[in-house]
Design an enzyme around this catalytic site. Sequence first.
Site, PDB file in Angstrom:
ATOM      1  CE  LYS A 102      37.490  40.153  47.398  1.00  0.00           C
ATOM      2  NZ  LYS A 102      37.379  41.294  46.471  1.00  0.00           N
ATOM      3  CG  ASP A 116      37.944  44.507  48.766  1.00  0.00           C
ATOM      4  OD1 ASP A 116      38.650  45.338  49.371  1.00  0.00           O
ATOM      5  OD2 ASP A 116      38.366  43.815  47.825  1.00  0.00           O
ATOM      6  CE  LYS A 145      41.569  46.402  47.059  1.00  0.00           C
ATOM      7  NZ  LYS A 145      40.430  45.551  46.651  1.00  0.00           N
ATOM      8  CG  ASP A 163      38.106  61.060  50.506  1.00  0.00           C
ATOM      9  OD1 ASP A 163      38.578  62.198  50.767  1.00  0.00           O
ATOM     10  OD2 ASP A 163      37.212  60.878  49.659  1.00  0.00           O
ATOM     11  CB  THR A 208      48.937  41.972  43.685  1.00  0.00           C
ATOM     12  OG1 THR A 208      47.532  41.939  43.502  1.00  0.00           O
ATOM     13  CG2 THR A 208      49.290  41.474  45.059  1.00  0.00           C
ATOM     14  NE  ARG A 215      38.851  34.499  38.702  1.00  0.00           N
ATOM     15  CZ  ARG A 215      39.825  35.160  38.098  1.00  0.00           C
ATOM     16  NH1 ARG A 215      39.764  35.370  36.805  1.00  0.00           N
ATOM     17  NH2 ARG A 215      40.844  35.626  38.798  1.00  0.00           N
TER      18      ARG A 215
HETATM   19  O1  C5P Z   1      38.742  34.537  41.474  1.00  0.00           O
HETATM   20  P1  C5P Z   1      39.921  34.850  42.342  1.00  0.00           P
HETATM   21  O2  C5P Z   1      40.163  33.797  43.397  1.00  0.00           O
HETATM   22  O3  C5P Z   1      41.140  35.171  41.539  1.00  0.00           O
HETATM   23  O4  C5P Z   1      39.477  36.170  43.125  1.00  0.00           O
HETATM   24  C1  C5P Z   1      40.348  36.851  43.983  1.00  0.00           C
HETATM   25  C2  C5P Z   1      39.667  38.055  44.563  1.00  0.00           C
HETATM   26  O5  C5P Z   1      40.623  38.771  45.356  1.00  0.00           O
HETATM   27  C3  C5P Z   1      39.147  39.039  43.539  1.00  0.00           C
HETATM   28  O6  C5P Z   1      37.991  39.664  44.106  1.00  0.00           O
HETATM   29  C4  C5P Z   1      40.263  40.044  43.416  1.00  0.00           C
HETATM   30  O7  C5P Z   1      39.806  41.294  43.016  1.00  0.00           O
HETATM   31  C5  C5P Z   1      40.777  40.084  44.839  1.00  0.00           C
HETATM   32  N1  C5P Z   1      42.155  40.536  44.979  1.00  0.00           N
HETATM   33  C6  C5P Z   1      43.214  39.912  44.346  1.00  0.00           C
HETATM   34  N2  C5P Z   1      44.474  40.375  44.515  1.00  0.00           N
HETATM   35  C7  C5P Z   1      44.697  41.450  45.280  1.00  0.00           C
HETATM   36  C8  C5P Z   1      43.660  42.091  45.933  1.00  0.00           C
HETATM   37  C9  C5P Z   1      42.382  41.590  45.749  1.00  0.00           C
HETATM   38  O8  C5P Z   1      43.026  38.929  43.650  1.00  0.00           O
HETATM   39  N3  C5P Z   1      45.923  41.865  45.477  1.00  0.00           N
END
Ligand code: C5P
Length: 236
Positions: A34, A61, A63, A66, A125, A215
Amino acid sequence: MEARERIIVALDVPSREEALGLVERLSGQVGFFKIGLQLFTAHGPSIVREVIGRGGGVFLDLKLHDIPNTVAAAALEAARLGARMITLHTGGGRAMMAAAVEKVSRWSQETGSKMPLLLGVTVLTSMDKTALHSVGVTRPLREQVLKLAQEAEGQGLGGIVCSPKEIRLLRGAGIGLPLITPGIRPQGASHHDQARVMTPFKARQAGSDYLVIGRPITQAEDPVQAAAEIAASMEG
Ligand code: C5P
């Protein structure tokens, strides 16, 4: 589909070198990478080409949100770049979603290129009830998520990005589109800044098709092993 192909690794790293280093190690071990707003804004379309060049499938991603003509044109460019998944905000409305679907599917048919999944983002979220109210949305948050998911399905989008806590709501209401869920944490792993998380196993059980994981993989001592363990845990 193999479990590892359901993993989307979020490349939330500051540098191009780090991102490409992860792709080189993980390519073939996971389904997609991503690329979000930060990496794309810093490095542009070339980072997408470089990830693809190293064998990685790209989830772009951005998003998009427009007017219909602008979103359709941007979605087309993302598809031409080779992105396999492209996000847009369902809040942009029916005409916006329909224009993107129409333009990208026409391109796909005319060129014989594989149709990317156009993914709808519902309610971020980071938004809670108060935040929704402040922008004039007074119905309960979960109803708003479902409403937007139904709009996305109605306009022919290829999937929905949602919280794992919303999977049962959407599946229960008959949403059949692929569901893509971030907020995934293996049992016992650090939650970092994620408030509401689910394990890979539970997310799959609930009906998630693709798991966005950052992560727990990118900061692991051995990202390849971390991804393999997550894939194995998905099947229980
Ligand atoms: O490191 P981690 O597993 O928390 O990363 C989750 C990824 O998903 C990040 O790129 C975050 O921006 C994205 N994301 C999220 N929750 C959302 C939409 C996207 O954690 N509702």
